[in-house]
Design a protein around this motif. Structure first.
Motif, mmCIF file in Angstrom:
data_model
loop_
_atom_site.group_PDB
_atom_site.id
_atom_site.type_symbol
_atom_site.label_atom_id
_atom_site.label_comp_id
_atom_site.label_asym_id
_atom_site.label_seq_id
_atom_site.Cartn_x
_atom_site.Cartn_y
_atom_site.Cartn_z
ATOM 1 N N ASN A 1 -12.871 12.962 9.275
ATOM 2 C CA ASN A 1 -11.899 12.001 8.717
ATOM 3 C C ASN A 1 -10.573 11.967 9.461
ATOM 4 O O ASN A 1 -9.528 11.700 8.868
ATOM 5 C CB ASN A 1 -11.627 12.279 7.233
ATOM 6 C CG ASN A 1 -12.747 11.782 6.372
ATOM 7 O OD1 ASN A 1 -13.420 10.815 6.734
ATOM 8 N ND2 ASN A 1 -12.969 12.439 5.256
ATOM 9 N N ILE B 1 1.159 5.538 0.764
ATOM 10 C CA ILE B 1 0.665 6.685 1.518
ATOM 11 C C ILE B 1 1.123 7.943 0.803
ATOM 12 O O ILE B 1 2.306 8.093 0.484
ATOM 13 C CB ILE B 1 1.272 6.693 2.953
ATOM 14 C CG1 ILE B 1 0.750 5.512 3.752
ATOM 15 C CG2 ILE B 1 0.963 7.987 3.679
ATOM 16 C CD1 ILE B 1 -0.732 5.549 3.980
ATOM 17 N N SER C 1 -7.995 11.113 1.113
ATOM 18 C CA SER C 1 -8.701 10.140 0.284
ATOM 19 C C SER C 1 -8.313 8.737 0.735
ATOM 20 O O SER C 1 -7.226 8.522 1.269
ATOM 21 C CB SER C 1 -8.398 10.345 -1.197
ATOM 22 O OG SER C 1 -7.095 9.978 -1.488
ATOM 23 N N GLY C 2 -9.215 7.793 0.515
ATOM 24 C CA GLY C 2 -9.025 6.436 1.030
ATOM 25 C C GLY C 2 -9.799 6.291 2.340
ATOM 26 O O GLY C 2 -10.415 7.248 2.817
ATOM 27 N N PRO D 1 -9.661 5.000 6.398
ATOM 28 C CA PRO D 1 -8.799 4.553 7.498
ATOM 29 C C PRO D 1 -9.339 3.257 8.085
ATOM 30 O O PRO D 1 -10.526 2.948 7.947
ATOM 31 C CB PRO D 1 -8.918 5.698 8.512
ATOM 32 C CG PRO D 1 -10.240 6.321 8.245
ATOM 33 C CD PRO D 1 -10.524 6.131 6.781
ATOM 34 N N PRO E 1 -2.525 0.329 7.076
ATOM 35 C CA PRO E 1 -3.467 0.593 5.984
ATOM 36 C C PRO E 1 -3.781 -0.635 5.142
ATOM 37 O O PRO E 1 -2.894 -1.434 4.852
ATOM 38 C CB PRO E 1 -2.767 1.669 5.161
ATOM 39 C CG PRO E 1 -1.341 1.582 5.525
ATOM 40 C CD PRO E 1 -1.258 1.042 6.908
ATOM 41 N N THR F 1 0.840 -1.208 0.000
ATOM 42 C CA THR F 1 0.000 0.000 0.000
ATOM 43 C C THR F 1 0.874 1.256 0.000
ATOM 44 O O THR F 1 2.008 1.236 0.471
ATOM 45 C CB THR F 1 -0.938 0.025 1.225
ATOM 46 O OG1 THR F 1 -0.174 -0.259 2.381
ATOM 47 C CG2 THR F 1 -2.060 -0.956 1.095
ATOM 48 N N VAL G 1 -7.581 12.012 6.941
ATOM 49 C CA VAL G 1 -7.554 11.258 5.683
ATOM 50 C C VAL G 1 -8.123 12.141 4.580
ATOM 51 O O VAL G 1 -9.239 12.636 4.691
ATOM 52 C CB VAL G 1 -8.414 9.977 5.785
ATOM 53 C CG1 VAL G 1 -8.379 9.211 4.475
ATOM 54 C CG2 VAL G 1 -7.920 9.101 6.910
ATOM 55 N N ASP H 1 -4.545 2.151 -0.407
ATOM 56 C CA ASP H 1 -3.787 3.393 -0.567
ATOM 57 C C ASP H 1 -4.566 4.544 0.062
ATOM 58 O O ASP H 1 -5.794 4.588 -0.017
ATOM 59 C CB ASP H 1 -3.563 3.703 -2.056
ATOM 60 C CG ASP H 1 -2.634 2.677 -2.711
ATOM 61 O OD1 ASP H 1 -2.096 1.833 -1.971
ATOM 62 O OD2 ASP H 1 -2.475 2.745 -3.943
ATOM 63 N N MET H 2 -3.843 5.450 0.688
ATOM 64 C CA MET H 2 -4.495 6.587 1.350
ATOM 65 C C MET H 2 -3.700 7.860 1.082
ATOM 66 O O MET H 2 -2.475 7.813 0.954
ATOM 67 C CB MET H 2 -4.498 6.394 2.885
ATOM 68 C CG MET H 2 -5.327 5.246 3.394
ATOM 69 S SD MET H 2 -4.865 4.877 5.109
ATOM 70 C CE MET H 2 -5.659 6.196 5.990
ATOM 71 N N GLU H 3 -4.428 8.970 1.047
ATOM 72 C CA GLU H 3 -3.757 10.270 1.094
ATOM 73 C C GLU H 3 -4.056 10.862 2.451
ATOM 74 O O GLU H 3 -5.226 10.923 2.856
ATOM 75 C CB GLU H 3 -4.252 11.191 -0.027
ATOM 76 C CG GLU H 3 -3.480 12.482 -0.067
ATOM 77 C CD GLU H 3 -3.878 13.412 -1.212
ATOM 78 O OE1 GLU H 3 -3.383 14.553 -1.205
ATOM 79 O OE2 GLU H 3 -4.674 13.008 -2.075
ATOM 80 N N VAL H 4 -3.035 11.267 3.180
ATOM 81 C CA VAL H 4 -3.236 11.780 4.534
ATOM 82 C C VAL H 4 -2.603 13.157 4.656
ATOM 83 O O VAL H 4 -1.735 13.527 3.862
ATOM 84 C CB VAL H 4 -2.647 10.816 5.593
ATOM 85 C CG1 VAL H 4 -3.256 9.426 5.470
ATOM 86 C CG2 VAL H 4 -1.135 10.719 5.489
#
Ligand code: FAD
Length: 323
Positions: free
Chosen positions: A67, A4, A48-49, A51, A76, A2, A46, A79-82
């Protein structure tokens, strides 16, 4: 593995690793304390994505609604954008969709109300967020003195943001955008310098903004704009650009298509190959490259080898976050 996304950088999370440990391992300066979900000093947002449920377990409802999550206990699953807490809220602005127009079968022109005190240089990009809070970069084609922000958005099949914009957005809707960013824009101070602009597809959006900004600043050097597409249907604003080229003495426009058989007034072949063949020695030129990632990267090298100084090459490769 994944990934980040944090402050415009992408990091790969190792198996069993938390988001926090990944960022620390990568040398990112982030706040943290107990590293076990107790002190909440590492709390993040967060963008996008989704948690993990556990990473929100100690938070109150309003924090979950915003979020927030705890990166120290988030392993995770996707995939996430934080972001740091509040960073997004500071950067996001609400604005209204003023008008939508199709420029060809797949490119939508969106005009948004320009928020008060929204500063930008034509050619920079902003993030447009869909209702799920997923943001994508779009280049700004409008001018600093115009009351609207103009974007050209190509419909990518199954695209989370371009798909939503092309199929669901209506005039009068409220949307979220970020502040403008990026360094691909016109800088006054050398009005006689020849400018070479090469773009594919919606790479025309930033170039259109930069072109008009240069003319607004009375740029007197020659400006050569090569706009390319693999098929004739992918070109747009051809007539508008031709009219400009007829009216403006120092502006030259070359619509190019990667097909052998093309109508009169359209050039056969790749835009970058034609530009490099036509212009030859680029010593002293300023170069703008926008659009397809591979075209931008390879042409950057070629224009440098043809004599353009690296300081005079501005580029925006349209890198896909999903890809
Ligand atoms: C600095 C910058 C400026 C940009 N300016 C513009 C602009 O002015 N106009 C514009 O239309 N786009 C622009 N982009 C591209 C834009 O940010 C998105 O990447 C694009 O709209 C796809 O997002 P999406 O959410 O619709 O698709 P996603 O949901 O991200 O992707 C859906 C699927 O399509 C694939 N995919 C994504 N992009 C492409 C592609 N180009 N070709 C083929 N497959 C693809 C993905 O891999 C995925 O499988 C710019 C990008 C950057 C980095």
């Amino acid at each position: 593995m994944t990934k980040i996304q944090f402050e415009n950088q992408s990091y790969s999370v190792k198996s069993g690793e938390s988001v926090l440990d990944c960022l620390i391992r990568e040398g990112v300066a982030v706040e943290y304390g107990c590293k076990s979900g107790g002190c909440q000093s590492c709390k993040m947002e967060v963008v996008s994505g989704v948690p993990t449920e556990q990473s929100q377990s100690g938070l109150d409802d309003s924090e979950k609604a915003q979020n927030y999550f705890l990166p120290c206990i988030c392993m995770p699953e996707q995939d996430m954008e934080v972001a740091r807490p509040g960073a997004d809220a500071v950067n996001k602005l609400e604005t209204e969709v003023l008008a939508l127009t199709m420029l060809n079968h797949e490119v939508l022109r969106i005009r948004l109300q320009r928020p008060d005190n929204y500063d930008y240089f034509p050619g920079q990009f902003l993030n447009l967020y869909n209702p799920d809070g997923i943001g994508r970069a779009y280049s700004i084609a409008s001018q600093a003195e115009e009351s609207f922000l103009e974007l050209h958005i190509r419909h990518v099949p199954n695209g989370k943001v371009s798909g939503w914009a092309n199929t669901q957005l209506k005039a009068g809707d409220q949307v979220s955008i970020s502040q403008a960013a990026g360094d691909c824009f016109y800088t006054p101070g050398n009005p006689e310098q020849p400018l070479l602009m090469i773009g594919t597809g919606t790479g025309l959006a930033p170039l259109f903004g930069i072109l008009r900004d240069a003319l607004r600043h009375n740029h007197r050097g020659e400006i050569h704009l090569y706009h390319g597409s693999s098929v004739i249907e992918g070109l747009y604003m051809v007539e508008e650009m031709r009219v400009m080229a007829d009216e403006v003495e120092n502006f030259f426009y070359y619509p190019c298509v990667g097909q052998d058989s093309v109508p009169k007034g359209i050039f056969s072949g790749r835009e970058n190959q034609k530009a490099l063949a036509d212009r030859g020695d680029l010593s002293g030129w300023r170069v703008y490259l926008c659009g397809h990632e591979e075209m931008v990267t390879s042409t950057k090298e070629k224009t440098f080898l043809a004599g353009a100084s690296l300081n005079d090459i501005y580029s925006d490769p349209f890198i896909s976050v999903a890809a």
